[in-house]
Design a protein around this motif. Structure first.
Motif, PDB file in Angstrom:
ATOM      1  N   LEU A   1       0.657  -1.253  -0.023  1.00  0.00           N
ATOM      2  CA  LEU A   1      -0.029   0.001   0.131  1.00  0.00           C
ATOM      3  C   LEU A   1       0.843   1.217   0.067  1.00  0.00           C
ATOM      4  CD1 LEU A   1      -2.667  -1.209   2.503  1.00  0.00           C
ATOM      5  CD2 LEU A   1      -3.012  -0.718  -0.062  1.00  0.00           C
ATOM      6  N   LEU A   2       1.983   1.260   0.632  1.00  0.00           N
ATOM      7  CA  LEU A   2       2.634   2.442   0.804  1.00  0.00           C
ATOM      8  C   LEU A   2       3.448   2.560  -0.729  1.00  0.00           C
ATOM      9  CD1 LEU A   2       5.000   1.926   4.043  1.00  0.00           C
ATOM     10  CD2 LEU A   2       3.395   3.815   3.487  1.00  0.00           C
ATOM     11  N   ASP A   3       3.724   1.476  -1.176  1.00  0.00           N
ATOM     12  CA  ASP A   3       4.510   1.731  -2.819  1.00  0.00           C
ATOM     13  C   ASP A   3       3.546   2.120  -3.595  1.00  0.00           C
ATOM     14  OD1 ASP A   3       6.807   0.673  -1.723  1.00  0.00           O
ATOM     15  OD2 ASP A   3       6.592  -1.351  -2.429  1.00  0.00           O
ATOM     16  N   ALA A   4       2.221   1.664  -3.427  1.00  0.00           N
ATOM     17  CA  ALA A   4       1.145   2.267  -4.500  1.00  0.00           C
ATOM     18  C   ALA A   4       0.958   3.696  -4.175  1.00  0.00           C
ATOM     19  CB  ALA A   4      -0.306   1.299  -4.144  1.00  0.00           C
ATOM     20  N   GLU A   5       0.888   4.013  -3.005  1.00  0.00           N
ATOM     21  CA  GLU A   5       0.772   5.472  -2.733  1.00  0.00           C
ATOM     22  C   GLU A   5       1.954   6.261  -3.381  1.00  0.00           C
ATOM     23  OE1 GLU A   5       0.507   8.786   0.944  1.00  0.00           O
ATOM     24  OE2 GLU A   5       0.699   6.627   1.554  1.00  0.00           O
ATOM     25  N   ASP A   6       2.911   5.736  -2.950  1.00  0.00           N
ATOM     26  CA  ASP A   6       4.248   6.397  -3.567  1.00  0.00           C
ATOM     27  C   ASP A   6       4.371   6.488  -5.090  1.00  0.00           C
ATOM     28  OD1 ASP A   6       7.022   7.745  -3.062  1.00  0.00           O
ATOM     29  OD2 ASP A   6       7.814   5.913  -3.971  1.00  0.00           O
ATOM     30  N   ALA A   7       3.713   5.547  -5.766  1.00  0.00           N
ATOM     31  CA  ALA A   7       3.804   5.457  -7.052  1.00  0.00           C
ATOM     32  C   ALA A   7       2.720   6.588  -7.923  1.00  0.00           C
ATOM     33  CB  ALA A   7       3.440   4.237  -7.687  1.00  0.00           C
ATOM     34  N   ALA A   8       1.452   6.695  -6.931  1.00  0.00           N
ATOM     35  CA  ALA A   8       0.480   7.482  -7.404  1.00  0.00           C
ATOM     36  C   ALA A   8       0.977   8.927  -7.148  1.00  0.00           C
ATOM     37  CB  ALA A   8      -0.761   7.217  -6.587  1.00  0.00           C
ATOM     38  N   PHE A   9       1.723   9.232  -5.964  1.00  0.00           N
ATOM     39  CA  PHE A   9       2.072  10.365  -5.765  1.00  0.00           C
ATOM     40  C   PHE A   9       3.315  11.011  -6.692  1.00  0.00           C
ATOM     41  CE2 PHE A   9       4.568  13.868  -3.728  1.00  0.00           C
ATOM     42  CZ  PHE A   9       3.693  14.736  -3.313  1.00  0.00           C
ATOM     43  N   ASP A  10       4.036  10.065  -7.273  1.00  0.00           N
ATOM     44  CA  ASP A  10       5.088  10.508  -8.172  1.00  0.00           C
ATOM     45  C   ASP A  10       4.204  10.891  -9.580  1.00  0.00           C
ATOM     46  OD1 ASP A  10       7.243   9.909  -6.717  1.00  0.00           O
ATOM     47  OD2 ASP A  10       7.585   7.836  -7.529  1.00  0.00           O
ATOM     48  N   GLU A  11       3.351  10.236 -10.025  1.00  0.00           N
ATOM     49  CA  GLU A  11       2.556  10.555 -11.230  1.00  0.00           C
ATOM     50  C   GLU A  11       1.875  12.025 -10.994  1.00  0.00           C
ATOM     51  OE1 GLU A  11       2.355   9.009 -14.047  1.00  0.00           O
ATOM     52  OE2 GLU A  11       4.015   7.648 -13.211  1.00  0.00           O
ATOM     53  N   LEU A  12       1.552  12.137  -9.832  1.00  0.00           N
ATOM     54  CA  LEU A  12       0.806  13.407  -9.241  1.00  0.00           C
ATOM     55  C   LEU A  12       1.785  14.679  -9.410  1.00  0.00           C
ATOM     56  CD1 LEU A  12      -1.452  15.180  -8.405  1.00  0.00           C
ATOM     57  CD2 LEU A  12      -0.923  14.372  -6.069  1.00  0.00           C
ATOM     58  N   GLU A  13       3.050  14.174  -8.864  1.00  0.00           N
ATOM     59  CA  GLU A  13       4.041  15.250  -9.000  1.00  0.00           C
ATOM     60  C   GLU A  13       4.467  15.614 -10.455  1.00  0.00           C
ATOM     61  OE1 GLU A  13       7.889  15.975  -6.527  1.00  0.00           O
ATOM     62  OE2 GLU A  13       7.759  13.806  -7.017  1.00  0.00           O
ATOM     63  N   HIS A  14       4.603  14.449 -11.180  1.00  0.00           N
ATOM     64  CA  HIS A  14       5.000  14.728 -12.632  1.00  0.00           C
ATOM     65  C   HIS A  14       3.931  15.734 -13.533  1.00  0.00           C
ATOM     66  CE1 HIS A  14       8.553  12.300 -12.580  1.00  0.00           C
ATOM     67  NE2 HIS A  14       7.879  11.184 -12.122  1.00  0.00           N
ATOM     68  N   ALA A  15       2.731  15.282 -13.208  1.00  0.00           N
ATOM     69  CA  ALA A  15       1.621  15.995 -13.853  1.00  0.00           C
ATOM     70  C   ALA A  15       1.592  17.602 -13.557  1.00  0.00           C
ATOM     71  CB  ALA A  15       0.261  15.442 -13.636  1.00  0.00           C
ATOM     72  N   CYS A  16       1.969  17.760 -12.172  1.00  0.00           N
ATOM     73  CA  CYS A  16       1.984  19.132 -11.677  1.00  0.00           C
ATOM     74  C   CYS A  16       3.268  19.897 -12.009  1.00  0.00           C
ATOM     75  CB  CYS A  16       2.075  19.031 -10.025  1.00  0.00           C
ATOM     76  SG  CYS A  16       2.171  20.896  -9.257  1.00  0.00           S
ATOM     77  N   GLU A  17       4.533  19.300 -12.154  1.00  0.00           N
ATOM     78  CA  GLU A  17       5.749  19.813 -12.759  1.00  0.00           C
ATOM     79  C   GLU A  17       5.449  19.973 -14.372  1.00  0.00           C
ATOM     80  OE1 GLU A  17       8.416  16.901 -11.855  1.00  0.00           O
ATOM     81  OE2 GLU A  17       8.879  17.773  -9.768  1.00  0.00           O
ATOM     82  N   ASP A  18       4.810  19.472 -14.819  1.00  0.00           N
ATOM     83  CA  ASP A  18       4.436  19.497 -16.376  1.00  0.00           C
ATOM     84  C   ASP A  18       3.476  20.560 -16.718  1.00  0.00           C
ATOM     85  OD1 ASP A  18       6.361  17.519 -16.665  1.00  0.00           O
ATOM     86  OD2 ASP A  18       4.922  16.024 -17.224  1.00  0.00           O
ATOM     87  N   GLY A  19       2.470  20.983 -15.784  1.00  0.00           N
ATOM     88  CA  GLY A  19       1.619  21.796 -16.002  1.00  0.00           C
ATOM     89  C   GLY A  19       0.355  21.037 -16.459  1.00  0.00           C
ATOM     90  N   ASP A  20      -0.002  19.701 -16.337  1.00  0.00           N
ATOM     91  CA  ASP A  20      -0.842  19.009 -17.236  1.00  0.00           C
ATOM     92  C   ASP A  20      -1.882  18.835 -16.282  1.00  0.00           C
ATOM     93  OD1 ASP A  20      -2.257  17.039 -18.622  1.00  0.00           O
ATOM     94  OD2 ASP A  20      -0.656  15.989 -19.123  1.00  0.00           O
ATOM     95  N   ARG A  21      -2.918  19.867 -16.511  1.00  0.00           N
ATOM     96  CA  ARG A  21      -4.163  19.915 -15.339  1.00  0.00           C
ATOM     97  C   ARG A  21      -5.023  18.532 -15.531  1.00  0.00           C
ATOM     98  NH1 ARG A  21      -4.881  22.216 -10.675  1.00  0.00           N
ATOM     99  NH2 ARG A  21      -7.453  22.343 -10.360  1.00  0.00           N
TER     100      ARG A  21
END
Length: 73
Positions: A18-38
């Motif tokens: 569950l920690l790994d799944a949360e970490d992976a989901a947060f990584d994707e969220l972080e990338h979308a934020c950095e890319d400005g991809d709403r």
């Protein structure tokens, strides 16, 4: 925080998943934020919330309760 009497290998392994799944989901969220991809940000934010909720639900089922966070006044 209270802890259950026994945390066995199965519980720890599941929590790690569950920690790994949360970490992976947060990584994707972080990338979308950095890319400005709403559009992806919205989807990734929802995925991260689901992963976080799954982790917290699991802890609750184990009997681990977390204190309420302090609220800004």
């Amino acid at each position: 925080m209270t802890l259950p009497a026994v945390l066995d290998d199965h519980a720890l392994r599941r929590y790690r998943e569950l920690l790994d799944a949360e970490d992976a989901a947060f990584d994707e969220l972080e990338h979308a934020c950095e890319d400005g991809d709403r559009d992806h940000f919205e989807l990734d934010f929802a995925a991260w919330q689901r992963a976080l909720a799954a982790k917290l639900d699991f802890l609750q089922r184990l009997g681990i309760s977390l204190p309420e966070p302090a609220r800004a006044g």
